[in-house]
Design a protein around this motif. Structure first.
Motif, PDB file in Angstrom:
ATOM      1  N   UNK A 871       8.823  51.383  79.946  1.00  0.00           N
ATOM      2  CA  UNK A 871      10.157  51.777  79.505  1.00  0.00           C
ATOM      3  C   UNK A 871      11.040  51.969  80.727  1.00  0.00           C
ATOM      4  N   UNK A 872      12.111  51.164  80.819  1.00  0.00           N
ATOM      5  CA  UNK A 872      13.024  51.208  81.963  1.00  0.00           C
ATOM      6  C   UNK A 872      14.128  52.231  81.714  1.00  0.00           C
ATOM      7  N   UNK A 873      14.802  52.683  82.774  1.00  0.00           N
ATOM      8  CA  UNK A 873      15.845  53.722  82.597  1.00  0.00           C
ATOM      9  C   UNK A 873      17.015  53.263  81.738  1.00  0.00           C
ATOM     10  N   UNK A 874      17.284  51.967  81.673  1.00  0.00           N
ATOM     11  CA  UNK A 874      18.414  51.491  80.883  1.00  0.00           C
ATOM     12  C   UNK A 874      18.062  51.297  79.408  1.00  0.00           C
ATOM     13  N   UNK A 875      16.852  51.703  79.005  1.00  0.00           N
ATOM     14  CA  UNK A 875      16.454  51.604  77.614  1.00  0.00           C
ATOM     15  C   UNK A 875      15.644  50.386  77.265  1.00  0.00           C
ATOM     16  N   UNK A 876      15.542  49.421  78.204  1.00  0.00           N
ATOM     17  CA  UNK A 876      14.709  48.251  77.931  1.00  0.00           C
ATOM     18  C   UNK A 876      13.235  48.661  77.853  1.00  0.00           C
ATOM     19  N   UNK A 877      12.528  48.000  76.963  1.00  0.00           N
ATOM     20  CA  UNK A 877      11.112  48.300  76.772  1.00  0.00           C
ATOM     21  C   UNK A 877      10.330  46.997  76.750  1.00  0.00           C
ATOM     22  N   UNK A 878       9.294  46.910  77.548  1.00  0.00           N
ATOM     23  CA  UNK A 878       8.413  45.754  77.591  1.00  0.00           C
ATOM     24  C   UNK A 878       7.020  46.191  77.136  1.00  0.00           C
ATOM     25  N   UNK A 914      10.430  54.626  85.992  1.00  0.00           N
ATOM     26  CA  UNK A 914      10.058  53.966  84.740  1.00  0.00           C
ATOM     27  C   UNK A 914       8.879  54.733  84.137  1.00  0.00           C
ATOM     28  N   UNK A 915       8.729  54.594  82.839  1.00  0.00           N
ATOM     29  CA  UNK A 915       7.623  55.253  82.146  1.00  0.00           C
ATOM     30  C   UNK A 915       6.609  54.217  81.704  1.00  0.00           C
ATOM     31  N   UNK A 965       6.782  56.242  87.257  1.00  0.00           N
ATOM     32  CA  UNK A 965       6.613  55.525  88.527  1.00  0.00           C
ATOM     33  C   UNK A 965       7.995  55.234  89.082  1.00  0.00           C
ATOM     34  N   UNK A 966       8.188  55.531  90.370  1.00  0.00           N
ATOM     35  CA  UNK A 966       9.470  55.322  91.038  1.00  0.00           C
ATOM     36  C   UNK A 966       9.526  53.893  91.565  1.00  0.00           C
ATOM     37  N   UNK A 967      10.540  53.126  91.123  1.00  0.00           N
ATOM     38  CA  UNK A 967      10.692  51.750  91.601  1.00  0.00           C
ATOM     39  C   UNK A 967      12.118  51.558  92.102  1.00  0.00           C
ATOM     40  N   UNK A 968      12.291  50.494  92.901  1.00  0.00           N
ATOM     41  CA  UNK A 968      13.603  50.205  93.490  1.00  0.00           C
ATOM     42  C   UNK A 968      13.776  48.697  93.607  1.00  0.00           C
ATOM     43  N   UNK A 969      14.418  48.053  92.608  1.00  0.00           N
ATOM     44  CA  UNK A 969      14.735  46.627  92.771  1.00  0.00           C
ATOM     45  C   UNK A 969      15.878  46.447  93.773  1.00  0.00           C
ATOM     46  N   UNK A 970      15.627  45.666  94.807  1.00  0.00           N
ATOM     47  CA  UNK A 970      16.637  45.442  95.850  1.00  0.00           C
ATOM     48  C   UNK A 970      17.375  44.137  95.583  1.00  0.00           C
ATOM     49  N   UNK A 971      18.645  44.079  95.943  1.00  0.00           N
ATOM     50  CA  UNK A 971      19.373  42.806  95.771  1.00  0.00           C
ATOM     51  C   UNK A 971      18.825  41.737  96.711  1.00  0.00           C
ATOM     52  N   UNK A 972      18.878  40.500  96.253  1.00  0.00           N
ATOM     53  CA  UNK A 972      18.373  39.384  97.062  1.00  0.00           C
ATOM     54  C   UNK A 972      19.292  39.147  98.249  1.00  0.00           C
TER      55      UNK A 972
END
Length: 974
Positions: A871-878, A914-915, A965-972
């Motif tokens: 579960x991502x912070x923006x509400x998306x769920x995979x 994320x959860x 879990x703490x994650x950080x997507x970085x810009x390309x």
């Protein structure tokens, strides 16, 4: 007068006579399907060539045949069989006869005479073999007909003299599958292939073909004898010598089957005495068979070697000295026959030779041994397991390791002797062999104690890159005994190295040290000052409690201190504080201790716990107390339910053995509480526009009850049929409440009609699924509905809703039967821990792998039901479905999930959490389909007439705590 007559005439003509109306009988329609036999006859008559006929038969074989049509089809096939000249077509017809004989509900006794007649007139060897196979199917389908069985056996014996090996194979197979102990045959019925006269039994006939010139026939004869044994016929002991001779056959399939026959005879006649060839010695049959099968470990075929190794593991009645000889390549002295001094003196006297005195001690007794004649065991059988463990094929090595395990479990002395060989297998090049060796050593750990050199070899495997190998070794060390304190120290140092190299092994290493300390308290005691870095005069610095290595040492010491009361005197002050901290944070690893401190005894509060019996009694009393809820007013009933739910939840926390049952009962009572609140008086006595808020509350309660019932049904294992019926009863009440609320919301007539139809289907489905449980549901909500079902089916939707409302409000609490063995499915995520403050960085648009390690308890079929949700912070769920290979089963009702989840997201400005959690997937069709008529269809039945299946309700239930879990997507980078 004329007027009077006129009046009488009118009266007579106007007299009405009522004739009773007879209803015309209703015409019955019989739906007839086109005859399969007629269609087949037409197709075969149209065929101009054998190829066309064969094509028609192949197409016919793909279609099912009804039971009532089988006999007609068989007659058509037999009629065409007599006319057909092509062998391939007759072969296919014979095959179809065998398939049709297996049709459920069809008795093939009507075609026995025709099948035997065709067999007598057939000239083709291939067709003969197929006809014999068909006769075998017919005989198998008619077990209660000894006359038919006798005729079939006689036909098989008659064709045993056929020159084609396939015919002889089928005859022998038929004898093995249909022959009995009391079956005797004369010379005339056996044919020309047997030369002995008089009555003979089946076993002697089969054993005659042990020496057939074709190896395939010899194999078939051995398998036929094994088939007799599997059917309960006791094999004669005289076959043992013939089977032993076949161990040296040139054909590997013959040798493999001969190994099985020798093993069977060794289990049937273990104490029989057999002579040793070329000598006067005699030994037990089981020992002789063990030696001969041990010799097959050196066979040229690896399949025979695997068979021999597996067979040796089940020969538990063998003598100890024969067993120990398999671990030594040199022939032991106790397996050689030595002559006594009297025998040697007698031989010297009879030879007439005397000592001349010229040579010193020339008359001393000399032992002359011929290893080929006087050995009690063949020289090739010496060191059989040594050869098996050194074999080039890893399948043979695995089979040898498993055989050692079975024999060592039954003999403590043999377990000690084979310890070195099993430890050496830890260095095998194949991971599967290493893993199997570790498991075997774990199974026999109660019989052995490891020396320091053996422990050194075992601990070297901790550097293996395979996680399964390392965890299996941790499990082995948990249950292994060591001999000295140096061994304990060596094990601790190697485990700490393992912890440093593979930090993900932390929980496994801690658990290993817990058992190592509890098994060796006296060996840990002299190591305590060194392990805790204490000094008798100087204060030492306090170690860091965040260090996993220091926690590992404390786990070892505290578990050893539980059985060693003198150990706490060696602790420093900070060790007592660390104990209190670990007792709260890692209570499953640190035991309760009585530690002296500040002049008082610090007794852990968790050491006192009630017995399981008293807790179970409390659970029963709580359920009995709730059963009196009908006599209370609504506020008092709700308070009683609230208090009982609280008590059951607390009981589950205190008594882990009853946690599943207590949680199950608390969830069920929570459903009843929600239903009671939704049916309170003020909601139903007010007009609809005035109670919109209460309507919303009742709708949410009905939906929550449905979700809780799915948890009750699929989250708990060990449910009985009565408990499942009770759960479905509550679900039916919730659906009735939803239907009533739908009618009150005035959404329209069409949705209401559809909801009413679905609810009536639910009632019929409940009656079909739980027909046997209806007597236990008397005076319940569903019992009243079943009485009113004819009225409900014919009334209008508004009247149906009114009846449901009154019935639902009058229904009481259904008593829940006390569950016996109910366990709740639980999952614990070990990795990731969620404690790291360092974000997991990755480039946006790409993926990063997140390692998941979780333990599953009491989960049924985890490969198909367990899923991972991100579960991502923006509400998306995979939702990710792990591969079946990611699941391992370390023990009963326990599974281990080790997998990777791939994360990806668009760029973020700052790290976020994320959860990750585990979900249990369910489908309501898994319960309803198990009792549906579709599951009981025969081979030729059709499903056209069945009603359509109900819509299955699918969903997921979270059954683990979420881990952040703490994650950080970085810009390309551009």
């Amino acid at each position: 007068m004329a007027a009077h007559l006129k009046k009488r005439v009118y009266e007579e003509f106007s007299h009405v006579v009522q004739i009773p109306h007879e209803e015309a009988p209703a015409k019955k329609l019989r739906l007839s399907k086109p005859s399969k036999s007629a269609a087949l006859h037409i197709d075969l008559c149209k065929a101009t060539t054998s190829t066309d006929a064969l094509q028609s038969l192949l197409q016919f074989a793909r279609k099912p045949v009804e039971v009532e049509s089988v006999e007609g089809v068989v007659r058509i096939l037999l009629e065409h069989y007599y006319k057909e000249a092509d062998n391939s077509v007759r072969l296919k017809i014979a095959s179809l006869l065998g398939l049709l004989s297996k049709t459920q509900g069809f008795s093939p006794d009507c075609i026995v005479d025709d099948a035997i007649n065709t067999l007598n007139n057939e000239k083709s060897h291939q067709v003969l073999a197929q006809l014999l196979d068909t006769l075998l199917v017919i005989g198998t389908q008619l077990p209660e007909s000894p006359a038919v069985r006798q005729r079939l056996i006689e036909m098989a014996c008659k064709h045993l003299s056929d020159t084609y090996f396939g015919v002889r194979n089928k005859c022998l197979k038929l004898l093995g599958c249909l022959g009995m102990m009391d079956t005797s045959l004369t010379k005339d019925t056996e044919g020309q292939g047997t030369s002995s006269g008089g009555a003979r039994d089946i076993q002697s006939i089969i054993s005659d073909y042990f020496g057939d010139q074709d190896p395939r026939v010899r194999t078939a004869a051995l398998k036929a004898m094994l088939q007799l044994h599997e059917r309960g016929v006791r094999i004669h002991e005289i076959i043992y010598d013939q089977a032993c001779r076949l161990l040296s056959d040139d054909y590997e399939q013959v040798r493999s089957a001969a190994v099985q026959i020798v093993w069977v005879l060794s289990q049937l006649y273990p104490e029989s005495i057999v002579p040793i060839p070329s000598s006067n010695e005699e030994i037990r049959l089981v020992d002789d068979a063990f030696g001969k099968i041990s010799h097959m470990i050196s066979d040229g075929s690896w399949m025979v070697r695997v068979q021999a190794a597996k067979t040796l593991g089940s020969m538990l009645q063998v003598s100890p000295h024969f067993l120990e000889q398999t671990l030594d390549k040199k022939l032991m002295s106790d397996l050689r026959r030595k002559r006594t001094a009297h025998e040697r003196a007698k031989e010297l006297f009879t030879s007439g030779e005397f000592s001349s005195g010229r040579k010193w001690a020339d008359d001393a007794p000399k032992e002359r041994l011929d290893t080929n004649t006087v050995n009690l065991i063949a020289s090739g059988a010496c060191g059989a397991f040594v050869h098996g463990l050194e074999d080039e094929m890893f399948e043979v090595r695995i089979a040898a390791v498993e055989a050692l395990s079975q024999l060592a479990r039954s003999s403590a002395s043999f377990a000690e002797k084979c310890l070195d060989f099993l430890v050496d297998m830890f260095n095998d090049e194949i991971e599967e062999v290493r893993l199997q060796s570790i498991h075997v050593l774990r199974e026999i750990s109660t019989h052995i104690t490891l020396r320091e050199d053996q422990l050194d070899t075992v601990l070297a495997v901790l550097e293996d890159s395979s996680r399964d190998i390392r965890e299996a070794l941790h499990e082995l060390i948990c249950y292994t005994n060591v001999s000295t304190k140096e061994c304990v120290q060596l094990a601790l140092l190697e485990l700490l190295k393992n912890l440093n190299k593979y930090p993900t092994d932390r929980n496994s290493v801690w658990k290993c040290l817990k058992f190592l300390g509890s098994r060796h308290p006296t060996l840990v005691l002299p190591l305590v000052p060194e392990l805790l870095s204490t000094h008798p005069y100087f204060d030492t610095p306090e170690p860091d409690m965040d260090d996993p290595a220091y926690i590992a040492v404390l786990v070892l010491v505290f578990n050893a201190a539980k059985s060693c009361p003198t150990m706490p005197a060696l602790f420093s002050d900070h060790t007592f504080r660390h104990y209190a901290y670990l007792r709260d944070s890692l209570s499953h690893l640190v035991p309760p201790l009585r530690l002296p401190g500040n002049g008082l005894d610090l007794v852990d509060s968790r050491c006192g716990s009630g017995s399981v019996e008293s807790a179970q009694l409390f659970l029963q009393q709580s359920l009995n107390r709730v059963s009196t809820i009908q006599n209370l007013e609504a506020p008092g009933a709700q308070d009683l339910l609230n208090f009982t739910i609280r008590d059951l939840q607390r009981l589950g926390e205190l008594q882990t053995e009853l946690a599943g049952a207590a949680d199950f009962c608390a969830t069920y009572l929570r459903c009843q509480l929600l239903l009671m609140k939704a049916l309170q008086e003020k909601l139903w006595n007010m007009a609809v526009p005035l109670c919109l808020k209460q309507n919303v509350t009742a709708t949410a309660a009905a939906q929550q009850i449905l979700e809780e019932t799915y948890k009750l049904e699929f989250l708990y294992s060990g449910l009985e049929s009565r408990q499942v019926a009770t759960i479905h009863h509550v679900r039916l009440q919730a659906r009735a409440l939803q239907l009533i609320l739908t009618a009150r919301s005035r959404q329209g007539l069409e949705p209401l009609i559809g909801s009413c139809e679905r609810f009536l289907q639910d009632i019929e489905s409940f009656q079909r699924l739980f027909l046997a449980e209806l007597p236990y549901l008397q005076d319940s909500f569903v019992d009243q509905l079943l009485e009113l079902l004819p009225r409900l089916s014919s009334c209008k939707p508004v009247e149906l809703v009114r009846i449901l409302q009154s019935t639902l409000r009058q229904s009481g609490l259904l008593q829940l039967p006390l569950p016996e063995q109910i366990h709740r499915a639980t999952a614990t995520i070990i990795e990731p821990t969620g404690e790291s403050d360092n974000p997991l960085k990755f480039t946006t648009g790409l993926v990063v792998a997140l390692d998941i390690d979780a333990t599953l308890e009491h989960v049924q079929d985890p490969q198909n039901t367990v899923k991972v949700q991100v579960l991502y912070p923006d509400g998306q769920s995979h939702v990710i479905h792990p591969k079946p290979g990611d699941f391992r089963k370390p023990g009963p009702d326990r599974h281990r999930l080790i997998t990777q989840v791939y994360l990806s997201h668009s760029a973020w400005t700052e790290p976020s959490q994320i959860e990750v959690r585990l979900l249990l997937a369910y489908s309501s069709s898994s319960t309803s389909l198990s009792s549906s008529p579709a599951s009981r269809l025969g081979w030729s039945d059709s499903i056209d007439g069945l009603p359509p299946p109900e819509l299955a309700v699918e969903g997921t239930i979270p059954f683990s705590k979420p881990v952040k879990v703490l994650i950080m997507p970085k810009p390309a980078r551009r």
